[in-house]
Design a protein around this motif. Structure first.
Motif, PDB file in Angstrom:
ATOM      1  N   LEU A   1       3.728  19.936   4.252  1.00 56.92           N
ATOM      2  CA  LEU A   1       4.236  18.679   4.777  1.00 56.92           C
ATOM      3  C   LEU A   1       3.770  17.583   3.844  1.00 56.92           C
ATOM      4  N   ILE A   2       4.715  16.810   3.346  1.00 54.13           N
ATOM      5  CA  ILE A   2       4.420  15.653   2.506  1.00 54.13           C
ATOM      6  C   ILE A   2       4.786  14.429   3.326  1.00 54.13           C
ATOM      7  N   TRP A   3       3.791  13.614   3.618  1.00 54.93           N
ATOM      8  CA  TRP A   3       3.956  12.446   4.486  1.00 54.93           C
ATOM      9  C   TRP A   3       3.565  11.225   3.674  1.00 54.93           C
ATOM     10  N   THR A   4       4.520  10.357   3.423  1.00 54.02           N
ATOM     11  CA  THR A   4       4.256   9.144   2.652  1.00 54.02           C
ATOM     12  C   THR A   4       4.538   7.924   3.516  1.00 54.02           C
ATOM     13  N   HIS A   5       3.877   6.849   3.149  1.00 53.56           N
ATOM     14  CA  HIS A   5       4.014   5.616   3.930  1.00 53.56           C
ATOM     15  C   HIS A   5       3.826   4.440   2.972  1.00 53.56           C
ATOM     16  N   ASP A   6       4.766   3.553   2.939  1.00 55.00           N
ATOM     17  CA  ASP A   6       4.664   2.307   2.174  1.00 55.00           C
ATOM     18  C   ASP A   6       4.541   1.186   3.187  1.00 55.00           C
ATOM     19  N   VAL A   7       3.470   0.395   3.101  1.00 58.36           N
ATOM     20  CA  VAL A   7       3.234  -0.640   4.095  1.00 58.36           C
ATOM     21  C   VAL A   7       2.717  -1.914   3.440  1.00 58.36           C
ATOM     22  N   ARG A   8       3.184  -3.018   3.971  1.00 61.11           N
ATOM     23  CA  ARG A   8       2.741  -4.335   3.531  1.00 61.11           C
ATOM     24  C   ARG A   8       2.423  -5.141   4.773  1.00 61.11           C
ATOM     25  N   PRO A   9       1.327  -5.877   4.829  1.00 62.41           N
ATOM     26  CA  PRO A   9       0.406  -6.195   3.752  1.00 62.41           C
ATOM     27  C   PRO A   9      -0.535  -5.023   3.427  1.00 62.41           C
ATOM     28  N   ASP A  10      -1.073  -5.061   2.229  1.00 64.11           N
ATOM     29  CA  ASP A  10      -1.961  -4.017   1.741  1.00 64.11           C
ATOM     30  C   ASP A  10      -3.144  -3.777   2.664  1.00 64.11           C
ATOM     31  N   GLU A  11      -3.576  -4.808   3.376  1.00 60.31           N
ATOM     32  CA  GLU A  11      -4.751  -4.692   4.236  1.00 60.31           C
ATOM     33  C   GLU A  11      -4.548  -3.659   5.343  1.00 60.31           C
TER      34      GLU A  11
ATOM     35  N   ALA B   1       0.850  -1.182   0.000  1.00 60.12           N
ATOM     36  CA  ALA B   1       0.000   0.000   0.000  1.00 60.12           C
ATOM     37  C   ALA B   1       0.891   1.239   0.000  1.00 60.12           C
ATOM     38  N   LEU B   2       0.631   2.150  -0.915  1.00 55.06           N
ATOM     39  CA  LEU B   2       1.377   3.402  -1.026  1.00 55.06           C
ATOM     40  C   LEU B   2       0.457   4.519  -0.562  1.00 55.06           C
ATOM     41  N   LEU B   3       0.768   5.124   0.564  1.00 52.11           N
ATOM     42  CA  LEU B   3      -0.104   6.107   1.187  1.00 52.11           C
ATOM     43  C   LEU B   3       0.536   7.482   1.130  1.00 52.11           C
ATOM     44  N   ARG B   4      -0.314   8.528   1.088  1.00 47.88           N
ATOM     45  CA  ARG B   4       0.215   9.895   1.020  1.00 47.88           C
ATOM     46  C   ARG B   4      -0.788  10.857   1.640  1.00 47.88           C
ATOM     47  N   THR B   5      -0.268  11.743   2.460  1.00 48.56           N
ATOM     48  CA  THR B   5      -1.032  12.852   3.006  1.00 48.56           C
ATOM     49  C   THR B   5      -0.165  14.083   2.813  1.00 48.56           C
ATOM     50  N   GLU B   6      -0.736  15.115   2.228  1.00 50.14           N
ATOM     51  CA  GLU B   6       0.014  16.343   1.963  1.00 50.14           C
ATOM     52  C   GLU B   6      -0.880  17.523   2.294  1.00 50.14           C
ATOM     53  N   PHE B   7      -0.303  18.520   2.994  1.00 49.09           N
ATOM     54  CA  PHE B   7      -1.126  19.662   3.373  1.00 49.09           C
ATOM     55  C   PHE B   7      -0.241  20.882   3.629  1.00 49.09           C
ATOM     56  N   PRO B   8      -0.833  22.090   3.449  1.00 46.61           N
ATOM     57  CA  PRO B   8      -0.088  23.320   3.708  1.00 46.61           C
ATOM     58  C   PRO B   8      -0.031  23.596   5.205  1.00 46.61           C
ATOM     59  N   ILE B   9       1.040  24.275   5.613  1.00 49.18           N
ATOM     60  CA  ILE B   9       1.198  24.721   6.990  1.00 49.18           C
ATOM     61  C   ILE B   9       1.603  26.192   6.954  1.00 49.18           C
ATOM     62  N   ALA B  10       0.868  27.018   7.676  1.00 52.83           N
ATOM     63  CA  ALA B  10       1.185  28.445   7.756  1.00 52.83           C
ATOM     64  C   ALA B  10       2.246  28.652   8.834  1.00 52.83           C
ATOM     65  N   ALA B  11       3.438  28.170   8.543  1.00 49.12           N
ATOM     66  CA  ALA B  11       4.617  28.336   9.407  1.00 49.12           C
ATOM     67  C   ALA B  11       5.825  28.305   8.493  1.00 49.12           C
ATOM     68  N   THR B  12       6.930  28.846   8.956  1.00 49.67           N
ATOM     69  CA  THR B  12       8.122  28.812   8.117  1.00 49.67           C
ATOM     70  C   THR B  12       8.606  27.374   7.981  1.00 49.67           C
ATOM     71  N   PRO B  13       9.245  27.051   6.875  1.00 44.92           N
ATOM     72  CA  PRO B  13       9.814  25.711   6.740  1.00 44.92           C
ATOM     73  C   PRO B  13      10.777  25.382   7.886  1.00 44.92           C
ATOM     74  N   ALA B  14      11.566  26.354   8.323  1.00 44.40           N
ATOM     75  CA  ALA B  14      12.530  26.106   9.408  1.00 44.40           C
ATOM     76  C   ALA B  14      11.813  25.760  10.710  1.00 44.40           C
ATOM     77  N   ASP B  15      10.730  26.475  11.034  1.00 40.80           N
ATOM     78  CA  ASP B  15       9.999  26.190  12.270  1.00 40.80           C
ATOM     79  C   ASP B  15       9.331  24.817  12.218  1.00 40.80           C
ATOM     80  N   ALA B  16       8.688  24.506  11.104  1.00 38.89           N
ATOM     81  CA  ALA B  16       8.042  23.195  10.971  1.00 38.89           C
ATOM     82  C   ALA B  16       9.089  22.084  11.014  1.00 38.89           C
ATOM     83  N   TRP B  17      10.205  22.276  10.319  1.00 37.44           N
ATOM     84  CA  TRP B  17      11.249  21.253  10.265  1.00 37.44           C
ATOM     85  C   TRP B  17      11.864  21.010  11.640  1.00 37.44           C
ATOM     86  N   ALA B  18      12.009  22.052  12.445  1.00 39.04           N
ATOM     87  CA  ALA B  18      12.590  21.888  13.779  1.00 39.04           C
ATOM     88  C   ALA B  18      11.797  20.889  14.615  1.00 39.04           C
TER      89      ALA B  18
END
Length: 144
Positions: free
Chosen positions: A99-109, A2-19
């Protein structure tokens, strides 16, 4: 797999979110308080406890500060995938970052439950990082 993805905007600086995101030891509690109720790290493995009772043992895989990318894998706990790799990446965007959050997981279920958890977690992460709340306070810890 299973290839999963969640992506969304954040109203914060990249440096603050990354910290917050890069903080392997305490990041889950800092970015998603209430959704995550416990996080303890021992070397390159952290034990994350979620509000719904799920416990995930996550192994640190890689950290790239230049690309603002952290990779980890669920290796045990109350959910035991055969194979798992997750990545969180912070990218600059107009007015803040994404933030781009991906997840590859097996089994697909396992895919639908993991995706639902990611979607619920994303709402909390966004609210926390945009609000400048608990997620942005506290000293970050370095990766293992």
């Amino acid at each position: 797999m299973a290839l999963l993805r969640t992506e969304f905007p954040i109203a914060a600086t990249p440096a603050d979110a990354w910290a917050v995101i890069r903080d392997f030891a305490a990041g889950p509690l800092r970015m998603a308080p209430g959704f995550v109720v416990g996080c303890e790290a021992d070397g390159d493995v952290r034990v994350v406890t979620f509000a719904d009772g799920v416990v995930a043992h996550e192994r640190f895989v890689a950290l790239d500060d230049r690309e603002r990318r952290i990779t980890y894998a669920v290796v045990g706990g109350s959910v035991r995938p055969d194979q798992d790799t997750a990545e969180m990446r912070v990218v600059p965007a107009d007015g803040g970052c994404r933030l781009i959050w991906t997840h590859d997981v097996r089994p697909d279920e396992l895919g639908p439950a993991f995706q639902a958890a990611m979607d619920r977690g994303a709402k909390v992460i966004k609210r926390t990082l945009e609000g400048g709340g608990a997620g942005l306070t506290g000293a970050p810890r370095s990766a293992p």
